[in-house]
Design an enzyme around this catalytic site. Structure first.
Site, mmCIF file in Angstrom:
data_model
loop_
_atom_site.group_PDB
_atom_site.id
_atom_site.type_symbol
_atom_site.label_atom_id
_atom_site.label_comp_id
_atom_site.label_asym_id
_atom_site.label_seq_id
_atom_site.Cartn_x
_atom_site.Cartn_y
_atom_site.Cartn_z
ATOM 1 N N CYS A 53 0.828 -1.202 0.000
ATOM 2 C CA CYS A 53 0.000 0.000 0.000
ATOM 3 C C CYS A 53 0.865 1.256 0.000
ATOM 4 C CB CYS A 53 -0.865 0.018 1.238
ATOM 5 S SG CYS A 53 -1.969 -1.383 1.354
ATOM 6 N N ARG A 109 5.776 -0.522 -6.464
ATOM 7 C CA ARG A 109 5.689 -1.379 -5.280
ATOM 8 C C ARG A 109 4.603 -2.446 -5.409
ATOM 9 N NH1 ARG A 109 7.039 1.367 -0.463
ATOM 10 N NH2 ARG A 109 5.050 0.759 0.422
ATOM 11 N N TRP A 156 -2.718 -2.707 -1.628
ATOM 12 C CA TRP A 156 -2.297 -4.085 -1.919
ATOM 13 C C TRP A 156 -3.013 -4.936 -0.896
ATOM 14 C CZ3 TRP A 156 0.805 -8.212 -0.035
ATOM 15 C CH2 TRP A 156 1.189 -9.120 -1.032
ATOM 16 N N ASN A 206 -2.009 2.167 5.689
ATOM 17 C CA ASN A 206 -1.078 1.083 5.354
ATOM 18 C C ASN A 206 -0.889 0.258 6.609
ATOM 19 O OD1 ASN A 206 -0.748 2.353 2.944
ATOM 20 N ND2 ASN A 206 1.446 2.748 3.188
ATOM 21 N N GLY A 207 -0.744 -1.054 6.457
ATOM 22 C CA GLY A 207 -0.480 -1.896 7.628
ATOM 23 C C GLY A 207 -1.661 -2.799 7.929
ATOM 24 N N GLU A 234 18.213 -23.978 0.173
ATOM 25 C CA GLU A 234 17.804 -22.599 -0.151
ATOM 26 C C GLU A 234 19.024 -21.685 -0.303
ATOM 27 O OE1 GLU A 234 15.312 -21.167 -1.206
ATOM 28 O OE2 GLU A 234 15.456 -19.074 -0.641
ATOM 29 N N LYS A 290 19.831 -19.607 -3.683
ATOM 30 C CA LYS A 290 19.996 -18.137 -3.680
ATOM 31 C C LYS A 290 21.301 -17.758 -4.351
ATOM 32 C CE LYS A 290 16.967 -16.984 -3.047
ATOM 33 N NZ LYS A 290 15.622 -17.348 -2.699
ATOM 34 N N GLU A 308 21.283 -18.473 -8.204
ATOM 35 C CA GLU A 308 20.416 -17.669 -9.058
ATOM 36 C C GLU A 308 20.900 -16.229 -9.235
ATOM 37 O OE1 GLU A 308 16.250 -17.286 -7.923
ATOM 38 O OE2 GLU A 308 16.784 -17.419 -5.821
ATOM 39 N N HIS A 358 28.713 -40.025 1.301
ATOM 40 C CA HIS A 358 28.230 -40.935 0.264
ATOM 41 C C HIS A 358 28.522 -40.398 -1.139
ATOM 42 C CE1 HIS A 358 26.442 -43.334 3.369
ATOM 43 N NE2 HIS A 358 25.818 -42.264 3.838
ATOM 44 N N LYS A 407 10.029 -13.449 -12.189
ATOM 45 C CA LYS A 407 9.481 -13.439 -10.824
ATOM 46 C C LYS A 407 8.302 -14.397 -10.699
ATOM 47 C CE LYS A 407 9.336 -11.987 -6.629
ATOM 48 N NZ LYS A 407 10.326 -12.634 -5.752
#
Ligand code: F6R
Length: 606
Positions: free
Chosen positions: A2, A27, A74, A98-99, A479, A483, A486, A502, A601
């Protein structure tokens, strides 16, 4: 996310508000609106969809006037729609916000019981009702806002205007950004500097608890008790492009820093300390008929599912299988009507995850979606939808969307465990208390990121990296490797530390940095043994360990200390230095961090 803009002065407000909202478009948002005062009352114009839709509406039915507030929304509470778009007007009071208002259910029930009628599904409208009610006895608008806010629990930046007080805008901040812009005979208020940088460079950064009264002539600020406070203006030297990233060099870095806030927002309103339980926005998953849980997801969301398996099996003792959505949908899986399928997708639009959900539904399973985007395709297709409140993520490499997925899965696992009776109230209480402590611990961890910059420079020219962990740190190793590859294009592998012997141990030599996740927990000793196996073969060890660990320094080349928490919650903290490491290695290499090559994305193709 927002965005807020407000203006009071001698010029027409609408073009200033629309221009400010345009500056905030990057945003992400799903609807926009303005309220502009003229001739005794304000006119609200709102529109779902792009800002251009609002501009078209305003061309057809102009909103003239020299005082106004604007907002891009948003969605978090209530789907994206015209009626849920801000501003929300009750009587003469218009509010943009906002929030998240955490106690919105309770407040709404109270207000409805005393006769208030709501016209939207939002938490924001509550604020408009509260201020309107207080205005009948308050001495001015500022006083009414102050009194109303004493009832509100949550995070907010709000701006309020009232038809009977057209010479004033009142703004307030708690845990959500708010700035005031200073002009000559005119003033501005906004959620972000970017929105008003075309108009003024003189900015006051509003502080926690501040209530700001903005008139044409000036700005006065008081604390929650009404005591005046002084805030010194800053002259901004950023360009608009820098301001979009809040001064950070990349969206990814900004989003890493936003994680404490994002985690707090995801927890907001969902923790029920009275009953040692979690409320899942009204979702009640009936565990009596669930024999198995199957989690489907792709990429980073797949890694959070792997952590979710640990949490759900531990707390709820329901068997969990985790599958890559692209595999699940094409391998003719066994699906039963006693399965609960959990689909995790931050975008809610990933084609493979959507395919997996369709298949599971066709075969009779119930589906619960966890997503960051309200009303996106996967939640709409599912029986239940639970939302992370990370706010839009712009950097392609997911950071805050991942940590809020982990938080959401913890909440879900606690909820399931309390339903099955396998999670005791005492353990749940401990987990909830630790969850609430996470945002501060995370903030402190992020602030110590400079060490990662040094390590990134030291090892950033390596040809490859290995990431290792055991138990719930194994998905974090996966992960960390994802990261790094990418955004820095360095080959990296994530491995279960127990699997090293192993095969992958053959890779180890003095050229290969190994990031080992070794926080305190039941597998600490075993992971230390694996780490020493690497060390014995000349491998360079970068250990992610718990603060206070006195042993680890003697067996590692580098140690990154993370705050202590319960072992079950450690992944939410231990992933943060890996995000920072990847970021700084990529920065060192000069790659396109926010838009790495070949990646998108939202992957809406198979
Ligand atoms: C990596 C990343 C991707 C996504 C994957 C699934 O940083 O973000 O691996 O996790 O493309 O996307 P969602 O979660 O939107 O389904």
């Amino acid at each position: 996310m927002c965005g807020i803009v407000g203006y009071i002065g001698p010029r027409q407000a609408t073009p200033i508000l629309v221009n400010g909202l345009r500056r905030l478009e990057y945003r992400g948002y799903d609807s926009a609106g303005v309220a502009v005062w003229e001739g005794g009352k304000s006119r609200v114009v709102r529109c779902q969809g792009k800002l251009q839709g609002l501009v078209n509406k305003l061309e057809a039915e102009p909103a003239p006037g020299m005082v106004g507030i604007g907002h891009t929304r948003w969605a978090t509470h209530g789907r994206p729609s015209d009626i849920n778009a801000h501003p929300h007007k009750v009587g003469g009071v218009s509010v943009v916000h906002n929030g998240i208002i955490e106690n919105h259910v309770h407040l709404r029930q109270q207000l409805e019981a005393s006769g208030s009628k709501f016209s939207s599904e939002t938490d924001t409208e509550i604020v408009a009702h509260l201020v309107a009610a207080e205005l009948s006895s308050a001495k001015d608008l500022t006083e009414a806002v102050r009194r109303a806010l004493t009832k509100v629990v949550g995070a907010f930046a709000i701006v309020v205007m009232d038809d009977a007080h057209p010479d004033t805008l009142v703004a307030a901040k708690k845990a959500s950004p708010l700035v005031v812009g200073l002009g000559e005979g005119e003033n501005y208020v906004a959620s972000d500097v970017t929105a008003i940088l075309d108009e003024t460079k003189e900015i006051i950064f509003v502080e926690e608890g501040d209530i700001v009264t903005v008139t044409r002539q000036g700005v006065s600020i008081t604390d929650p008790q009404g005591k005046p406070v002084e805030r010194t203006p800053t002259t901004i030297r950023w360009t608009a492009a820098q301001a979009e990233k809040d001064g950070y060099r990349h969206y990814m870095l900004k989003e890493i820093h936003e994680q404490p806030r994002a985690v707090a927002d995801t927890l907001a309103g969902r923790i029920d300390l009275e009953n040692d339980n979690v409320t899942l926005d009204g979702i009640v998953v009936d565990t009596s008929n669930i024999k198995r849980i199957v989690m489907v997801a792709c990429g980073t969301s797949y890694h959070s599912s792997l952590v979710g398996k640990f949490l759900i099996e531990d707390f709820a003792r329901i068997p969990v299988e985790v599958d890559l959505a692209s595999e699940y949908r094409y391998r003719d899986p066994v699906v039963r009507d006693t399965d609960l399928v959990i689909a995790i997708s931050q975008s809610g639009e990933t084609a493979d995850t959507m395919g997996a959900v369709q298949l599971a539904k066709e075969r009779g399973a119930k589906v619960l979606a966890i997503s960051n985007v309200l009303e996106s395709s996967i939640p709409r297709l599912s029986d239940y939808a639970f939302y992370t409140h990370a706010g839009p993520e712009i950097g392609v490499a997911s950071t805050k969307a991942f940590t809020t997925q982990l938080v959401s899965l913890t909440l879900l696992a606690i909820h399931l465990g309390r339903q099955t009776g396998t999670l005791s109230p005492e353990r749940a209480r401990l987990l909830l208390a630790e969850l609430l402590a996470l945002p501060n611990k995370m903030a402190e961890l992020i602030e110590h990121g400079a060490q990662l910059q040094v390590i990134a420079r030291r090892y950033g020219n390596s040809r490859g990296f290995l990431f290792m962990g055991r138990g719930n740190q194994y998905p974090i190793a996966l992960e960390g490797a994802l990261k790094l590859k990418e955004i820095s294009y360095i080959h990296a592998e994530g491995y279960s530390a127990g699997e090293m012997k192993h095969g992958p141990i053959a890779l180890i030599d003095e050229e290969l940095p190994c990031v080992v996740l070794v926080p305190q927990g039941p597998l600490y000793e075993k992971t230390v043994s694996n780490l020493t196996e690497v060390r014995a073969r000349e491998g360079k060890v970068i250990a992610i360990a718990s603060r206070g660990d006195k042993e680890i320094g003697s067996v590692s080349d580098e140690v990154i200390m993370i705050p202590n928490t319960l072992p079950e919650l450690q992944p939410i903290l231990s992933v943060v230095p890996l995000q920072q490491l990847s970021y700084y290695v990529a920065d060192h290499k000069g790659t396109d961090i926010d838009q790495p090559r070949n990646l998108a994305k939202s992957v809406t193709v198979e």
